[in-house]
Design an enzyme around this catalytic site. Structure first.
Site, PDB file in Angstrom:
ATOM      1  CG  HIS A 272      39.972 -78.521  36.266  1.00  0.00           C
ATOM      2  ND1 HIS A 272      38.896 -78.511  37.154  1.00  0.00           N
ATOM      3  CD2 HIS A 272      40.930 -77.570  36.723  1.00  0.00           C
ATOM      4  CE1 HIS A 272      39.201 -77.866  38.087  1.00  0.00           C
ATOM      5  NE2 HIS A 272      40.342 -77.260  37.858  1.00  0.00           N
TER       6      HIS A 272
ATOM      7  CG  HIS B  57      43.971 -76.517  38.158  1.00  0.00           C
ATOM      8  ND1 HIS B  57      42.935 -75.488  37.846  1.00  0.00           N
ATOM      9  CD2 HIS B  57      45.093 -76.286  37.322  1.00  0.00           C
ATOM     10  CE1 HIS B  57      43.698 -74.571  37.161  1.00  0.00           C
ATOM     11  NE2 HIS B  57      44.987 -75.180  36.587  1.00  0.00           N
TER      12      HIS B  57
ATOM     13  CG  ASP C 167      42.205 -76.642  43.608  1.00  0.00           C
ATOM     14  OD1 ASP C 167      42.553 -76.803  42.428  1.00  0.00           O
ATOM     15  OD2 ASP C 167      41.430 -75.678  43.707  1.00  0.00           O
ATOM     16  CG  HIS C 168      39.655 -79.212  41.164  1.00  0.00           C
ATOM     17  ND1 HIS C 168      38.200 -78.962  41.108  1.00  0.00           N
ATOM     18  CD2 HIS C 168      40.139 -78.130  41.304  1.00  0.00           C
ATOM     19  CE1 HIS C 168      38.037 -77.725  41.215  1.00  0.00           C
ATOM     20  NE2 HIS C 168      39.282 -77.128  41.304  1.00  0.00           N
TER      21      HIS C 168
ATOM     22  CG  HIS D 129      39.739 -73.021  35.089  1.00  0.00           C
ATOM     23  ND1 HIS D 129      40.253 -71.968  35.956  1.00  0.00           N
ATOM     24  CD2 HIS D 129      40.095 -74.134  35.781  1.00  0.00           C
ATOM     25  CE1 HIS D 129      40.771 -72.485  36.900  1.00  0.00           C
ATOM     26  NE2 HIS D 129      40.819 -73.622  36.731  1.00  0.00           N
TER      27      HIS D 129
ATOM     28  CG  ASP E 218      38.268 -74.558  39.520  1.00  0.00           C
ATOM     29  OD1 ASP E 218      37.016 -74.806  40.384  1.00  0.00           O
ATOM     30  OD2 ASP E 218      39.395 -74.875  39.713  1.00  0.00           O
TER      31      ASP E 218
ATOM     32  CG  HIS F 261      37.036 -72.866  44.264  1.00  0.00           C
ATOM     33  ND1 HIS F 261      37.942 -72.918  44.979  1.00  0.00           N
ATOM     34  CD2 HIS F 261      37.339 -73.319  42.861  1.00  0.00           C
ATOM     35  CE1 HIS F 261      38.947 -73.487  44.357  1.00  0.00           C
ATOM     36  NE2 HIS F 261      38.553 -73.941  43.379  1.00  0.00           N
TER      37      HIS F 261
END
Ligand code: ZN
Length: 258
Positions: free
Chosen positions: A57, A59, A61-62, A115, A132, A170
Site C-alpha cells: 500500500h 504509506h 513507511d512502506h 487500512h 498493515d 510492524h
C-alpha cells in the site's frame, strides 16, 4: 517450494521490511521497503541483488525506499492497481497471479482494503505478506476504508489455512495483546501468548510471523463473530450491536482510543 530464507529488516521504530532469499541464491525479493538505507546495508553484507520489490500500500513507511533502490538496481516494482505509488511498474489487483521465477513460486494477490483503499496482500501458501491490514493480535487503523470493507478483507484472510504464516509489517504484538486482553479478559490463549511475547521482546527477538491458527485464537478483529467479543464491544459502546460489522467498527474505535 524452494527452501527460502525470510529475513526481517527492522526500519523506523517498529517496521519490518521482509527480504525473501531462496537458499543458496544471490538474488532476493523485498517487501515494502520503507527505507532504502537498512536494506542497502543488508544487501551489501549478504552480497545479494534484489530482483523485484513488492508493495502492499501507499504509506511512506512502506514505499519510501523504492526510488533509491530502483536507482541502484533495475527491477520491476509490483504494487496495488488502485493506489497511485511513484515507482510502481506493474499494477496488481485481487485475483491476479504473480509468478516470480527467482523465488520459484507464484503469489496470489488478495484485495484487502480497509487500512487504505487499494491495499493488497501477497499470498503463496503458506506465506502471507499482508502489510498493515492484519497484525499479530490486531489489525491496521482504518484510515481510508469502511468497516464493511475491512471485515470482508479479514474474511479473505480467515479463509486461508491454519498453517498460513502471517508476515505483517510492524512489531505491534505486545500492545495489541494488551488490548486483546481488555476485550477478552478470560481468553487464556491471549494470556499465554502475552508471556511468550514478553520473553521474546526481553531477548530482543521479533514476534512475527504469526500463524492464522494462533490469530484465530487471540486476535479480536478475527473474532468479531463470537459472543465474548460482541458482549465486550456492547459494554464499551453501551448499546446493542447488530452484527459482525458493527462489532468490528466498535472495537476498531475502542482500540484507537485505548
Ligand atoms: Zn500503512
Amino acid at each position: 517450494m524452494t527452501i527460502m530464507h525470510i529475513h526481517a529488516i527492522p526500519a523506523f521504530n517498529d517496521n519490518y521490511i521482509w527480504i525473501l532469499q531462496p537458499k543458496d541464491s544471490t538474488q532476493c525479493v523485498i517487501v515494502d521497503p520503507g527505507d532504502a538505507q537498512p536494506v542497502m546495508k543488508f544487501l551489501a553484507e549478504h552480497q545479494l541483488t534484489p530482483a523485484a520489490l513488492l508493495i502492499t500500500h501507499h504509506h511512506h513507511d512502506h514505499t519510501g525506499g523504492i526510488q533509491a533502490l530502483t536507482d541502484r538496481y533495475a527491477m520491476p516494482v509490483y504494487g496495488p492497481a488502485e493506489e497511485d505509488i511513484s515507482g510502481v511498474t506493474d499494477k496488481l489487483r485481487g485475483g491476479d497471479s504473480l509468478p516470480l521465477t527467482v523465488l520459484n513460486l507464484t503469489f496470489n494477490i488478495i484485495d484487502c482494503p480497509g487500512h487504505t483503499n487499494g491495499h493488497i496482500a501477497f499470498y503463496s501458501a503458506p506465506l502471507l505478506f499482508c502489510g498493515d491490514t492484519l497484525f499479530s493480535a490486531g489489525c491496521g487503523r482504518m484510515f481510508e476504508g469502511t468497516p464493511e470493507q475491512f471485515i470482508k478483507s479479514l474474511r479473505r484472510f480467515k479463509a486461508l489455512p491454519d498453517e498460513t504464516l502471517v508476515y505483517c509489517a510492524h512489531e505491534y504484538t505486545a500492545a495489541n495483546l494488551e488490548f486483546a486482553k481488555a476485550v477478552e479478559p478470560d481468553n487464556q490463549a491471549i494470556s499465554s501468548h502475552q508471556q511468550w511475547v514478553a520473553e521474546r521482546r526481553q531477548a530482543n527477538e521479533i514476534t512475527v510471523p504469526s500463524t492464522l491458527r494462533l490469530e484465530r485464537k487471540i486476535n479480536p478483529f478475527l473474532r468479531c463473530h463470537l459472543f465474548s467479543v460482541q458482549q465486550s464491544a456492547q459494554r464499551y459502546a453501551q448499546t446493542s450491536l447488530a452484527d459482525e460489522v458493527e462489532v468490528f467498527a466498535c472495537i476498531r474505535e475502542w482500540k484507537d482510543n485505548f
